[in-house]
Design a protein around this motif. Structure first.
Motif, mmCIF file in Angstrom:
data_model
loop_
_atom_site.group_PDB
_atom_site.id
_atom_site.type_symbol
_atom_site.label_atom_id
_atom_site.label_comp_id
_atom_site.label_asym_id
_atom_site.label_seq_id
_atom_site.Cartn_x
_atom_site.Cartn_y
_atom_site.Cartn_z
ATOM 1 N N MET A 180 0.842 -1.167 0.000
ATOM 2 C CA MET A 180 0.000 0.000 0.000
ATOM 3 C C MET A 180 0.888 1.231 0.000
ATOM 4 O O MET A 180 1.775 1.380 0.829
ATOM 5 C CB MET A 180 -0.912 -0.037 1.223
ATOM 6 N N ALA A 181 0.652 2.134 -0.940
ATOM 7 C CA ALA A 181 1.469 3.336 -1.068
ATOM 8 C C ALA A 181 1.080 4.355 0.004
ATOM 9 O O ALA A 181 -0.080 4.518 0.343
ATOM 10 C CB ALA A 181 1.288 3.946 -2.446
ATOM 11 N N VAL A 182 2.088 5.036 0.503
ATOM 12 C CA VAL A 182 1.867 6.077 1.497
ATOM 13 C C VAL A 182 1.932 7.419 0.790
ATOM 14 O O VAL A 182 2.860 7.699 0.038
ATOM 15 C CB VAL A 182 2.938 6.004 2.617
ATOM 16 N N ALA A 183 0.929 8.252 1.000
ATOM 17 C CA ALA A 183 0.893 9.562 0.367
ATOM 18 C C ALA A 183 1.930 10.473 1.005
ATOM 19 O O ALA A 183 2.113 10.470 2.218
ATOM 20 C CB ALA A 183 -0.491 10.179 0.510
ATOM 21 N N THR A 184 2.618 11.226 0.178
ATOM 22 C CA THR A 184 3.574 12.200 0.661
ATOM 23 C C THR A 184 2.831 13.487 0.982
ATOM 24 O O THR A 184 2.070 13.992 0.164
ATOM 25 C CB THR A 184 4.654 12.473 -0.399
ATOM 26 N N VAL A 185 3.040 13.989 2.184
ATOM 27 C CA VAL A 185 2.389 15.218 2.609
ATOM 28 C C VAL A 185 3.461 16.284 2.736
ATOM 29 O O VAL A 185 4.469 16.092 3.407
ATOM 30 C CB VAL A 185 1.671 15.029 3.965
ATOM 31 N N ARG A 186 3.246 17.399 2.046
ATOM 32 C CA ARG A 186 4.205 18.497 2.071
ATOM 33 C C ARG A 186 3.500 19.775 2.521
ATOM 34 O O ARG A 186 2.366 20.018 2.155
ATOM 35 C CB ARG A 186 4.812 18.712 0.697
#
Length: 96
Positions: free
Chosen positions: A1-7
């Motif tokens: 499961m891919a983890v979303a990058t939060v910026r």
């Protein structure tokens, strides 16, 4: 499961808006950050739906312009009335 990058993203707000946001956040027992994320999410989702509706309308207009096929207002009203009464019927055929 891919983890979303939060910026992080900077949003410039005047002092009055910052104060309003802070008061609302306190009243809702949330952080200003949470309120801003919710507001942005709601806005983007609403505008995506509006844009999809606009694109559908443009496609329908182009289909009408190229084929001339349409449904009269009376025909559409009669069909919608049947749907409102709980009858699951197909829409009437288009005509030129």
């Amino acid at each position: 499961m891919a983890v979303a990058t939060v910026r992080p993203v900077a949003v410039k707000l005047d002092d009055a808006m910052k104060a309003r946001l802070k008061r609302l956040a306190e009243a809702r027992q949330r952080t200003p950050h949470w309120l801003m994320r919710e507001a942005i999410t709601d806005y983007v989702e609403r505008e995506e739906k509006r844009e999809a509706f606009r694109q559908d309308a443009l496609e329908a207009w182009e289909a009408y312009r190229s084929s001339g096929l349409h449904l009269s207002a009376a025909g559409a009203d009669a069909w919608l009335e049947q749907l409102e009464q709980g009858h699951d019927i197909d829409p009437p055929p288009c005509h030129s």
